[in-house]
Scaffold this motif. Sequence first.
Motif, PDB file in Angstrom:
ATOM      1  N   LYS A 122      92.025  20.690 -25.023  1.00  0.00           N
ATOM      2  CA  LYS A 122      92.881  19.703 -24.014  1.00  0.00           C
ATOM      3  C   LYS A 122      94.139  19.886 -24.255  1.00  0.00           C
ATOM      4  O   LYS A 122      94.742  20.061 -25.449  1.00  0.00           O
ATOM      5  CB  LYS A 122      92.386  18.266 -24.535  1.00  0.00           C
ATOM      6  CG  LYS A 122      91.090  17.944 -24.411  1.00  0.00           C
ATOM      7  CD  LYS A 122      90.416  17.945 -22.987  1.00  0.00           C
ATOM      8  CE  LYS A 122      88.910  17.550 -23.206  1.00  0.00           C
ATOM      9  NZ  LYS A 122      88.406  17.526 -21.719  1.00  0.00           N
ATOM     10  N   ILE A 123      94.959  20.315 -23.179  1.00  0.00           N
ATOM     11  CA  ILE A 123      96.308  20.375 -23.234  1.00  0.00           C
ATOM     12  C   ILE A 123      96.882  19.415 -22.348  1.00  0.00           C
ATOM     13  O   ILE A 123      96.770  19.108 -21.129  1.00  0.00           O
ATOM     14  CB  ILE A 123      96.750  21.830 -22.450  1.00  0.00           C
ATOM     15  CG1 ILE A 123      95.984  22.890 -22.835  1.00  0.00           C
ATOM     16  CG2 ILE A 123      98.139  21.955 -22.259  1.00  0.00           C
ATOM     17  CD1 ILE A 123      96.279  24.214 -22.131  1.00  0.00           C
ATOM     18  N   PHE A 124      97.487  18.347 -23.242  1.00  0.00           N
ATOM     19  CA  PHE A 124      98.157  17.231 -22.700  1.00  0.00           C
ATOM     20  C   PHE A 124      99.419  17.263 -21.756  1.00  0.00           C
ATOM     21  O   PHE A 124      99.260  16.433 -21.030  1.00  0.00           O
ATOM     22  CB  PHE A 124      98.151  16.236 -24.146  1.00  0.00           C
ATOM     23  CG  PHE A 124      98.684  14.805 -23.500  1.00  0.00           C
ATOM     24  CD1 PHE A 124      97.475  14.126 -23.156  1.00  0.00           C
ATOM     25  CD2 PHE A 124      99.930  14.293 -23.622  1.00  0.00           C
ATOM     26  CE1 PHE A 124      97.896  12.596 -22.861  1.00  0.00           C
ATOM     27  CE2 PHE A 124     100.160  12.922 -23.382  1.00  0.00           C
ATOM     28  CZ  PHE A 124      99.139  12.089 -22.880  1.00  0.00           C
ATOM     29  N   LEU A 125      99.991  18.273 -22.215  1.00  0.00           N
ATOM     30  CA  LEU A 125     101.161  18.338 -21.069  1.00  0.00           C
ATOM     31  C   LEU A 125     100.845  18.775 -19.730  1.00  0.00           C
ATOM     32  O   LEU A 125     101.496  18.538 -18.768  1.00  0.00           O
ATOM     33  CB  LEU A 125     101.879  19.592 -21.543  1.00  0.00           C
ATOM     34  CG  LEU A 125     102.713  19.202 -22.842  1.00  0.00           C
ATOM     35  CD1 LEU A 125     103.445  20.486 -23.250  1.00  0.00           C
ATOM     36  CD2 LEU A 125     103.642  18.131 -22.856  1.00  0.00           C
ATOM     37  N   LEU A 126      99.404  19.051 -19.349  1.00  0.00           N
ATOM     38  CA  LEU A 126      99.080  19.360 -18.114  1.00  0.00           C
ATOM     39  C   LEU A 126      98.992  18.065 -17.270  1.00  0.00           C
ATOM     40  O   LEU A 126      99.059  18.204 -16.197  1.00  0.00           O
ATOM     41  CB  LEU A 126      97.759  20.177 -18.030  1.00  0.00           C
ATOM     42  CG  LEU A 126      98.078  21.497 -18.076  1.00  0.00           C
ATOM     43  CD1 LEU A 126      96.507  22.319 -18.281  1.00  0.00           C
ATOM     44  CD2 LEU A 126      98.872  22.349 -17.681  1.00  0.00           C
ATOM     45  N   HIS A 127      98.786  17.235 -18.192  1.00  0.00           N
ATOM     46  CA  HIS A 127      98.727  15.817 -17.511  1.00  0.00           C
ATOM     47  C   HIS A 127      99.886  15.283 -16.811  1.00  0.00           C
ATOM     48  O   HIS A 127     100.101  14.770 -15.712  1.00  0.00           O
ATOM     49  CB  HIS A 127      98.137  14.619 -18.317  1.00  0.00           C
ATOM     50  CG  HIS A 127      96.679  14.614 -18.462  1.00  0.00           C
ATOM     51  ND1 HIS A 127      95.750  14.277 -17.547  1.00  0.00           N
ATOM     52  CD2 HIS A 127      96.095  14.824 -19.626  1.00  0.00           C
ATOM     53  CE1 HIS A 127      94.450  14.554 -18.118  1.00  0.00           C
ATOM     54  NE2 HIS A 127      94.733  14.815 -19.349  1.00  0.00           N
ATOM     55  N   PHE A 128     100.988  15.494 -17.575  1.00  0.00           N
ATOM     56  CA  PHE A 128     102.318  14.969 -17.062  1.00  0.00           C
ATOM     57  C   PHE A 128     102.777  15.960 -15.644  1.00  0.00           C
ATOM     58  O   PHE A 128     103.169  15.389 -14.794  1.00  0.00           O
ATOM     59  CB  PHE A 128     103.194  15.363 -18.120  1.00  0.00           C
ATOM     60  CG  PHE A 128     103.222  14.374 -19.221  1.00  0.00           C
ATOM     61  CD1 PHE A 128     103.590  12.979 -18.806  1.00  0.00           C
ATOM     62  CD2 PHE A 128     102.978  14.578 -20.517  1.00  0.00           C
ATOM     63  CE1 PHE A 128     103.432  12.088 -19.875  1.00  0.00           C
ATOM     64  CE2 PHE A 128     103.230  14.079 -21.510  1.00  0.00           C
ATOM     65  CZ  PHE A 128     103.149  12.581 -21.214  1.00  0.00           C
ATOM     66  N   ALA A 129     102.237  17.267 -15.777  1.00  0.00           N
ATOM     67  CA  ALA A 129     102.474  18.188 -14.415  1.00  0.00           C
ATOM     68  C   ALA A 129     101.845  17.797 -13.537  1.00  0.00           C
ATOM     69  O   ALA A 129     102.201  17.717 -12.243  1.00  0.00           O
ATOM     70  CB  ALA A 129     102.266  19.476 -14.998  1.00  0.00           C
ATOM     71  N   ASN A 130     100.493  17.255 -13.642  1.00  0.00           N
ATOM     72  CA  ASN A 130      99.713  16.874 -12.650  1.00  0.00           C
ATOM     73  C   ASN A 130     100.150  15.481 -11.911  1.00  0.00           C
ATOM     74  O   ASN A 130     100.231  15.379 -10.847  1.00  0.00           O
ATOM     75  CB  ASN A 130      98.124  16.455 -13.197  1.00  0.00           C
ATOM     76  CG  ASN A 130      97.420  17.725 -13.240  1.00  0.00           C
ATOM     77  OD1 ASN A 130      97.941  18.835 -12.800  1.00  0.00           O
ATOM     78  ND2 ASN A 130      96.440  17.655 -14.095  1.00  0.00           N
ATOM     79  N   ILE A 131     100.593  14.680 -12.886  1.00  0.00           N
ATOM     80  CA  ILE A 131     101.297  13.360 -12.337  1.00  0.00           C
ATOM     81  C   ILE A 131     102.169  13.516 -11.747  1.00  0.00           C
ATOM     82  O   ILE A 131     102.484  12.807 -10.614  1.00  0.00           O
ATOM     83  CB  ILE A 131     101.274  12.223 -13.472  1.00  0.00           C
ATOM     84  CG1 ILE A 131     100.078  11.926 -13.983  1.00  0.00           C
ATOM     85  CG2 ILE A 131     102.138  11.304 -13.226  1.00  0.00           C
ATOM     86  CD1 ILE A 131      99.797  10.995 -15.512  1.00  0.00           C
ATOM     87  N   SER A 132     103.235  14.430 -12.059  1.00  0.00           N
ATOM     88  CA  SER A 132     104.669  14.487 -11.454  1.00  0.00           C
ATOM     89  C   SER A 132     104.381  15.078  -9.954  1.00  0.00           C
ATOM     90  O   SER A 132     104.929  14.945  -8.899  1.00  0.00           O
ATOM     91  CB  SER A 132     105.577  15.282 -12.135  1.00  0.00           C
ATOM     92  OG  SER A 132     105.276  16.462 -12.665  1.00  0.00           O
ATOM     93  N   ILE A 133     103.637  16.390 -10.036  1.00  0.00           N
ATOM     94  CA  ILE A 133     103.232  17.140  -8.776  1.00  0.00           C
ATOM     95  C   ILE A 133     102.417  16.207  -7.727  1.00  0.00           C
ATOM     96  O   ILE A 133     103.070  16.067  -6.584  1.00  0.00           O
ATOM     97  CB  ILE A 133     102.599  18.308  -9.026  1.00  0.00           C
ATOM     98  CG1 ILE A 133     103.330  19.257  -9.889  1.00  0.00           C
ATOM     99  CG2 ILE A 133     102.106  18.910  -7.841  1.00  0.00           C
ATOM    100  CD1 ILE A 133     103.074  20.562 -10.425  1.00  0.00           C
ATOM    101  N   THR A 134     101.728  15.434  -8.225  1.00  0.00           N
ATOM    102  CA  THR A 134     100.877  14.745  -7.263  1.00  0.00           C
ATOM    103  C   THR A 134     101.601  13.513  -6.822  1.00  0.00           C
ATOM    104  O   THR A 134     101.479  13.191  -5.916  1.00  0.00           O
ATOM    105  CB  THR A 134      99.664  14.098  -8.028  1.00  0.00           C
ATOM    106  OG1 THR A 134      98.793  15.170  -8.626  1.00  0.00           O
ATOM    107  CG2 THR A 134      98.727  13.181  -7.066  1.00  0.00           C
ATOM    108  N   ASN A 135     102.443  12.840  -7.466  1.00  0.00           N
ATOM    109  CA  ASN A 135     103.214  11.776  -7.180  1.00  0.00           C
ATOM    110  C   ASN A 135     104.284  12.361  -6.073  1.00  0.00           C
ATOM    111  O   ASN A 135     104.554  11.518  -5.424  1.00  0.00           O
ATOM    112  CB  ASN A 135     104.169  11.142  -8.341  1.00  0.00           C
ATOM    113  CG  ASN A 135     104.481   9.983  -8.219  1.00  0.00           C
ATOM    114  OD1 ASN A 135     104.213   9.189  -7.259  1.00  0.00           O
ATOM    115  ND2 ASN A 135     105.372   9.457  -8.965  1.00  0.00           N
ATOM    116  N   VAL A 136     104.914  13.570  -6.333  1.00  0.00           N
ATOM    117  CA  VAL A 136     105.665  14.097  -5.173  1.00  0.00           C
ATOM    118  C   VAL A 136     105.054  14.062  -3.925  1.00  0.00           C
ATOM    119  O   VAL A 136     105.669  13.947  -2.985  1.00  0.00           O
ATOM    120  CB  VAL A 136     106.435  15.427  -5.833  1.00  0.00           C
ATOM    121  CG1 VAL A 136     107.205  16.142  -4.608  1.00  0.00           C
ATOM    122  CG2 VAL A 136     107.345  15.086  -6.811  1.00  0.00           C
TER     123      VAL A 136
END
Length: 120
Positions: free
Chosen positions: A34-48
């Motif tokens: 599990k790469i936890f930093l990918l969640h932050f990338a997913n959340i920020s891109i999806t939120n944009v």
Amino acid sequence: MFAFTVSAVIGVIAIFCSLFIKFELERLVGRRRKIFLLHFANISITNVVIASAYYVFSGMFETSEHPFYLIYLASLEAMLPIYVVCYLMYEHYEQAKKKYVVSEDKKVLYVKPKYFRKMS
């Protein structure tokens, strides 16, 4: 109301697409860790994507009535619970799709019985 509905549908589609990409990156790069930093990338891109869709479809783009960061923060607040639910659903789907289960010490592989070939 139209802008909210369209941005919600686009958001759910974007969440599932980003989760698919996240799981594939973990499979290719991290050897299923599990790469936890990918969640932050997913959340920020999806939120944009969600905030941009709402900003454009509500007509705020033409009037510049509200700054974009307010829409971004509001969509972040609405998107996080949906992201968590979609993540749990997608993780359950990925576990059901696997043909095997690894033991806790990661040394023994158990193949699920429905994938055995019949020997008759």
